[in-house]
Design a protein around this motif. Structure first.
Motif, PDB file in Angstrom:
ATOM      1  N   LEU A  64      61.693  47.289  33.147  1.00 39.67           N
ATOM      2  CA  LEU A  64      62.871  47.855  33.784  1.00 39.67           C
ATOM      3  C   LEU A  64      62.839  47.820  35.302  1.00 39.67           C
ATOM      4  O   LEU A  64      63.879  47.822  35.935  1.00 39.67           O
ATOM      5  N   GLU A  65      61.692  47.794  35.918  1.00 38.02           N
ATOM      6  CA  GLU A  65      61.686  47.910  37.371  1.00 38.02           C
ATOM      7  C   GLU A  65      61.641  46.569  38.082  1.00 38.02           C
ATOM      8  O   GLU A  65      62.299  46.392  39.106  1.00 38.02           O
ATOM      9  N   LEU A  66      60.863  45.593  37.587  1.00 41.56           N
ATOM     10  CA  LEU A  66      60.736  44.288  38.239  1.00 41.56           C
ATOM     11  C   LEU A  66      60.498  44.436  39.735  1.00 41.56           C
ATOM     12  O   LEU A  66      61.071  43.735  40.552  1.00 41.56           O
ATOM     13  N   GLU A  67      59.645  45.365  40.103  1.00 43.39           N
ATOM     14  CA  GLU A  67      59.426  45.665  41.517  1.00 43.39           C
ATOM     15  C   GLU A  67      58.906  44.457  42.290  1.00 43.39           C
ATOM     16  O   GLU A  67      59.198  44.297  43.472  1.00 43.39           O
ATOM     17  N   TRP A  68      58.165  43.607  41.643  1.00 36.24           N
ATOM     18  CA  TRP A  68      57.567  42.466  42.336  1.00 36.24           C
ATOM     19  C   TRP A  68      58.623  41.532  42.898  1.00 36.24           C
ATOM     20  O   TRP A  68      58.368  40.821  43.865  1.00 36.24           O
ATOM     21  N   THR A  69      59.823  41.523  42.322  1.00 36.65           N
ATOM     22  CA  THR A  69      60.869  40.624  42.821  1.00 36.65           C
ATOM     23  C   THR A  69      61.470  41.113  44.131  1.00 36.65           C
ATOM     24  O   THR A  69      62.227  40.384  44.772  1.00 36.65           O
ATOM     25  N   THR A  70      61.176  42.347  44.525  1.00 38.38           N
ATOM     26  CA  THR A  70      61.735  42.890  45.766  1.00 38.38           C
ATOM     27  C   THR A  70      60.750  42.832  46.928  1.00 38.38           C
ATOM     28  O   THR A  70      61.116  43.154  48.049  1.00 38.38           O
ATOM     29  N   ARG A  71      59.526  42.462  46.679  1.00 39.94           N
ATOM     30  CA  ARG A  71      58.508  42.553  47.715  1.00 39.94           C
ATOM     31  C   ARG A  71      58.598  41.433  48.739  1.00 39.94           C
ATOM     32  O   ARG A  71      58.449  41.651  49.935  1.00 39.94           O
ATOM     33  N   ARG A  72      58.783  40.221  48.270  1.00 38.80           N
ATOM     34  CA  ARG A  72      58.883  39.065  49.158  1.00 38.80           C
ATOM     35  C   ARG A  72      59.869  38.066  48.561  1.00 38.80           C
ATOM     36  O   ARG A  72      60.130  38.092  47.360  1.00 38.80           O
ATOM     37  N   PRO A  73      60.416  37.175  49.370  1.00 40.23           N
ATOM     38  CA  PRO A  73      61.185  36.065  48.783  1.00 40.23           C
ATOM     39  C   PRO A  73      60.311  35.298  47.793  1.00 40.23           C
ATOM     40  O   PRO A  73      59.123  35.090  48.031  1.00 40.23           O
ATOM     41  N   LEU A  74      60.909  34.899  46.690  1.00 45.32           N
ATOM     42  CA  LEU A  74      60.195  34.199  45.625  1.00 45.32           C
ATOM     43  C   LEU A  74      60.775  32.797  45.500  1.00 45.32           C
ATOM     44  O   LEU A  74      61.962  32.639  45.203  1.00 45.32           O
ATOM     45  N   ILE A  75      59.951  31.776  45.726  1.00 46.48           N
ATOM     46  CA  ILE A  75      60.416  30.395  45.758  1.00 46.48           C
ATOM     47  C   ILE A  75      59.736  29.607  44.651  1.00 46.48           C
ATOM     48  O   ILE A  75      58.506  29.490  44.610  1.00 46.48           O
ATOM     49  N   PHE A  76      60.533  29.069  43.733  1.00 47.23           N
ATOM     50  CA  PHE A  76      60.028  28.197  42.683  1.00 47.23           C
ATOM     51  C   PHE A  76      60.229  26.745  43.102  1.00 47.23           C
ATOM     52  O   PHE A  76      61.310  26.367  43.552  1.00 47.23           O
ATOM     53  N   ILE A  77      59.193  25.919  42.925  1.00 46.10           N
ATOM     54  CA  ILE A  77      59.303  24.471  43.136  1.00 46.10           C
ATOM     55  C   ILE A  77      58.792  23.809  41.864  1.00 46.10           C
ATOM     56  O   ILE A  77      57.670  24.085  41.427  1.00 46.10           O
ATOM     57  N   GLY A  78      59.601  22.931  41.277  1.00 46.40           N
ATOM     58  CA  GLY A  78      59.108  22.289  40.063  1.00 46.40           C
ATOM     59  C   GLY A  78      60.183  21.555  39.309  1.00 46.40           C
ATOM     60  O   GLY A  78      61.258  21.251  39.833  1.00 46.40           O
ATOM     61  N   ASP A  79      59.888  21.301  38.029  1.00 43.77           N
ATOM     62  CA  ASP A  79      60.789  20.526  37.187  1.00 43.77           C
ATOM     63  C   ASP A  79      61.648  21.466  36.351  1.00 43.77           C
ATOM     64  O   ASP A  79      61.794  22.654  36.658  1.00 43.77           O
ATOM     65  N   SER A  80      62.208  20.938  35.262  1.00 42.52           N
ATOM     66  CA  SER A  80      63.153  21.715  34.467  1.00 42.52           C
ATOM     67  C   SER A  80      62.507  22.916  33.783  1.00 42.52           C
ATOM     68  O   SER A  80      63.167  23.934  33.565  1.00 42.52           O
ATOM     69  N   VAL A  81      61.227  22.832  33.426  1.00 41.25           N
ATOM     70  CA  VAL A  81      60.555  23.968  32.808  1.00 41.25           C
ATOM     71  C   VAL A  81      60.563  25.161  33.767  1.00 41.25           C
ATOM     72  O   VAL A  81      60.851  26.299  33.375  1.00 41.25           O
ATOM     73  N   THR A  82      60.279  24.894  35.027  1.00 39.75           N
ATOM     74  CA  THR A  82      60.293  25.963  36.033  1.00 39.75           C
ATOM     75  C   THR A  82      61.717  26.399  36.346  1.00 39.75           C
ATOM     76  O   THR A  82      61.970  27.578  36.611  1.00 39.75           O
ATOM     77  N   ARG A  83      62.663  25.468  36.317  1.00 38.68           N
ATOM     78  CA  ARG A  83      64.063  25.833  36.539  1.00 38.68           C
ATOM     79  C   ARG A  83      64.531  26.863  35.510  1.00 38.68           C
ATOM     80  O   ARG A  83      65.186  27.847  35.844  1.00 38.68           O
ATOM     81  N   PHE A  84      64.191  26.631  34.228  1.00 40.30           N
ATOM     82  CA  PHE A  84      64.630  27.563  33.199  1.00 40.30           C
ATOM     83  C   PHE A  84      63.957  28.925  33.357  1.00 40.30           C
ATOM     84  O   PHE A  84      64.555  29.957  33.045  1.00 40.30           O
ATOM     85  N   GLN A  85      62.738  28.952  33.850  1.00 39.73           N
ATOM     86  CA  GLN A  85      62.093  30.230  34.138  1.00 39.73           C
ATOM     87  C   GLN A  85      62.831  30.948  35.266  1.00 39.73           C
ATOM     88  O   GLN A  85      63.070  32.160  35.197  1.00 39.73           O
TER      89      GLN A  85
END
Length: 329
Positions: A64-85
């Motif tokens: 419910l909190e997902l606090e880690w998503t508020t700490r810093r910008p989160l940047i994914f680099i990768g292919d379609s597997v990472t895109r779906f995540q």
């Protein structure tokens, strides 16, 4: 002449009155402070209740909190597997629940996967699902089969008052990760149109661009199953980690339904990361128990490499645990 006997009594009465007045003033001041503190407490409680980082009890704390998503910008680099995540997480942050946990979710519901028919509908549809929180710098010139795609750009920028998340699609260094000019302010907010290229970066240049754009961030890199220059990219990632203030996470190659992609593909990379600050997310190990038990519960119905929605949730949970551990310690 004798002194007036009322004089001392008058002074005493005046002193008592002053003391009483001073006491009343202090009481009134204390009441004012109490009321101000009470009002502030109500404001902070209201803000806390609206804050996605608020604490909850029980086993659903992380959920419910997902606090880690508020700490810093989160940047994914990768292919379609990472895109779906990335899309799974962006949906969760938009709606407050994972998409496959909706009561109306079923096999015919448009998912954040490949049930859209072609690239344009996929890009427009997944962008629209995020309710204006995402700008999709997206373009595909080719068929639904990525092996027949001539040109591709898919950079997604997801922002809310609490979150700053991005995805850069990367397969190789030719031409690398490209950005179309002016796409941060698309015409009619359309996520799909052709435009001149603003820049193209190889992985080292892209990492520098991310640091300059976002400052301290969390960068998750995954090359997936494509024939990329693994050692070259891993070396650049390791070198960048040693002079960057960002947290760099290498998301390990994931298994495939047919067992074609083996874990030993990553062994040379682990040696490279030993002399760096790169953190390895052991995706392979995380999925193998599920894979061996029932791989139909791991992979979707379209191919041998993309996952069921609950697996994307699992990968985001594990990523969050890893980030929390590294940033708190």
């Amino acid at each position: 002449m004798s002194s007036d006997p009322s004089l001392p009594q008058f002074k005493l009465a005046k002193t008592d009155a002053a003391r009483s007045e001073q006491h009343q003033s202090k009481v009134a001041e204390a009441v004012r402070y109490f009321l101000v503190a009470l009002a502030l407490s109500a404001v902070f409680t209201s803000l806390w209740m609206m804050n996605p980082r608020k604490k909850v009890s029980g086993s659903a704390v992380f959920e419910l909190e997902l606090e880690w998503t508020t700490r810093r910008p989160l940047i994914f680099i990768g292919d379609s597997v990472t895109r779906f995540q990335y899309l799974s997480l962006a949906y969760r942050l938009t709606y407050g629940h994972w998409q496959f946990e909706e009561p109306s979710f079923n096999a015919t519901t448009k998912r954040i996967d490949r049930e859209w028919g072609n690239w344009e509908r996929f890009m427009r549809g997944t962008n629209a699902l995020l309710k204006g929180n995402e700008v999709c710098d997206c373009y595909r010139n080719g068929t639904w089969d990525w092996r027949k795609t001539v040109e591709y750009i898919e950079n997604r920028y997801f922002t809310t008052p609490y979150h700053n998340i991005a995805f850069y699609q990367a397969y190789d260094d030719h031409p690398g990760v490209c950005h179309t000019k002016g796409r941060l302010h698309p015409e009619e907010q359309s996520p799909y149109f052709d435009a001149p290229l603003d820049w193209c970066y190889t992985i080292p240049a892209l990492l520098n661009h991310i640091d300059q754009t976002y400052g301290q961030s969390v960068i998750v890199l995954n090359l997936g199953i494509h024939n990329s220059s693994y050692v070259k990219w891993a070396t650049a990632f390791a070198q960048h980690s040693n002079h960057s203030d960002s947290l760099l996470i290498w998301k390990q190659t994931t298994p495939s339904r047919d067992g074609k992609y083996a874990e030993n593909k990553d062994y040379p990379l682990f040696e490279i990361f030993k002399s760096s600050k790169v953190v390895v997310m052991p995706t392979w190990r995380m999925l193998m128990d599920l894979y061996n038990a029932n791989n139909s519960a791991v992979f979707n119905d379209h191919d041998n490499v993309h996952f069921q929605p609950q697996i994307n949730k699992l990968m985001n949970q594990k990523l969050g645990e890893l980030i929390n551990r590294k940033l708190v310690s």
